[in-house]
Design a protein around this motif. Sequence first.
Motif, PDB file in Angstrom:
ATOM      1  N   LEU A   1       0.846  -1.189   0.000  1.00  0.00           N
ATOM      2  CA  LEU A   1       0.000   0.000   0.000  1.00  0.00           C
ATOM      3  C   LEU A   1       0.882   1.239   0.000  1.00  0.00           C
ATOM      4  CD1 LEU A   1      -2.705  -0.884   2.699  1.00  0.00           C
ATOM      5  CD2 LEU A   1      -2.728  -1.395   0.256  1.00  0.00           C
ATOM      6  N   LEU A   2       0.646   2.147  -0.931  1.00  0.00           N
ATOM      7  CA  LEU A   2       1.325   3.444  -0.956  1.00  0.00           C
ATOM      8  C   LEU A   2       0.337   4.477  -0.426  1.00  0.00           C
ATOM      9  CD1 LEU A   2       2.909   3.347  -4.549  1.00  0.00           C
ATOM     10  CD2 LEU A   2       3.868   2.452  -2.418  1.00  0.00           C
ATOM     11  N   LEU A   3       0.667   5.116   0.686  1.00  0.00           N
ATOM     12  CA  LEU A   3      -0.231   6.092   1.304  1.00  0.00           C
ATOM     13  C   LEU A   3       0.428   7.463   1.275  1.00  0.00           C
ATOM     14  CD1 LEU A   3      -0.298   3.266   3.335  1.00  0.00           C
ATOM     15  CD2 LEU A   3      -2.427   4.437   3.881  1.00  0.00           C
ATOM     16  N   ASP A   4      -0.134   8.379   0.458  1.00  0.00           N
ATOM     17  CA  ASP A   4       0.436   9.706   0.252  1.00  0.00           C
ATOM     18  C   ASP A   4      -0.258  10.711   1.162  1.00  0.00           C
ATOM     19  OD1 ASP A   4       1.759  11.887  -0.696  1.00  0.00           O
ATOM     20  OD2 ASP A   4       0.933  11.820  -2.723  1.00  0.00           O
ATOM     21  N   GLU A   5       0.405  11.091   2.254  1.00  0.00           N
ATOM     22  CA  GLU A   5      -0.118  12.034   3.250  1.00  0.00           C
ATOM     23  C   GLU A   5      -1.535  11.642   3.690  1.00  0.00           C
ATOM     24  OE1 GLU A   5       1.496  14.304   4.733  1.00  0.00           O
ATOM     25  OE2 GLU A   5       3.252  14.660   3.477  1.00  0.00           O
ATOM     26  N   PRO A   6      -1.744  10.427   4.160  1.00  0.00           N
ATOM     27  CA  PRO A   6      -3.105   9.962   4.456  1.00  0.00           C
ATOM     28  C   PRO A   6      -3.730  10.592   5.694  1.00  0.00           C
ATOM     29  CG  PRO A   6      -1.526   8.331   5.183  1.00  0.00           C
ATOM     30  CD  PRO A   6      -0.737   9.387   4.462  1.00  0.00           C
TER      31      PRO A   6
END
Length: 263
Positions: free
Chosen positions: A186-191
């Motif tokens: 999972l890539l989470l960009d500023e979640p």
Amino acid sequence: MNAIEPIAPSEPPVKGTAPAGTPLLEMRDIVKRYGSFTALDGMDFHVGKAEVVALLGDNGAGKSTLVKMMSGINPPTSGQILANGKAVQFRCRADSEAAGVETIYQDIALVDAMSITRNIFLGREIVKPGGFLDHRAMEEKTIEILGSAVQISGIDDPEKEVGFLSGGQKQAVAIARAVHFKRNILLLDEPTSALSVRETEHLLAYLRELRGQGTSSVLVTHNIYHAFQVCDRFVVMSHGQKVFEAAKADTSIDEVTYHVIRT
């Protein structure tokens, strides 16, 4: 009162750590140019099995460019991408999805006017013979998803429109979708940027739970304290390059903060 300055490390910074075993995803000597501008310059990055990696750095460091590349949106100018030790090309989202990568963006990329069920199966709908949507099968599967891998508190109706959910619930739906379709990274960009304190704690707990189930994550964040709650390794970028990398056991919040600020 004067601001507290971060503590400088007593030894030279570690510029990289070798992967233990074959990484799920590895970027080697990645370069990305836009005309005369170099966004990534010789960037090395990897994600191991059941690992949560923090990707840190100030605005303009190249984090988003790297995430887009791992998502298949932005192919590199040069360099090599490997999935499970085999060279691959990420030319589109389908390529990264085939390698088990799912991206959860800051804006979550859900459709507010559609139900939870339709969002989970968007682009991957279950169909009956003849090509008609199998709404009952998708709704039953959604009920199963909501009550299993990533439990989403406060949601008991799979047909509820996503626009009525809180920010944390939306994040959980996006994660549940990724888990259901067997993504292993999972890539989470500023979640956590738009989440409440409670929702942020729930999201970090999700990542810990998923790591225990074998799912890896890359957490892009400006909040180093959040990163230290859940991440196993820290990578700091500046001007398109990796300037610091260390496992959690080998560093501290002060040291990581020092390298983020000094860049």
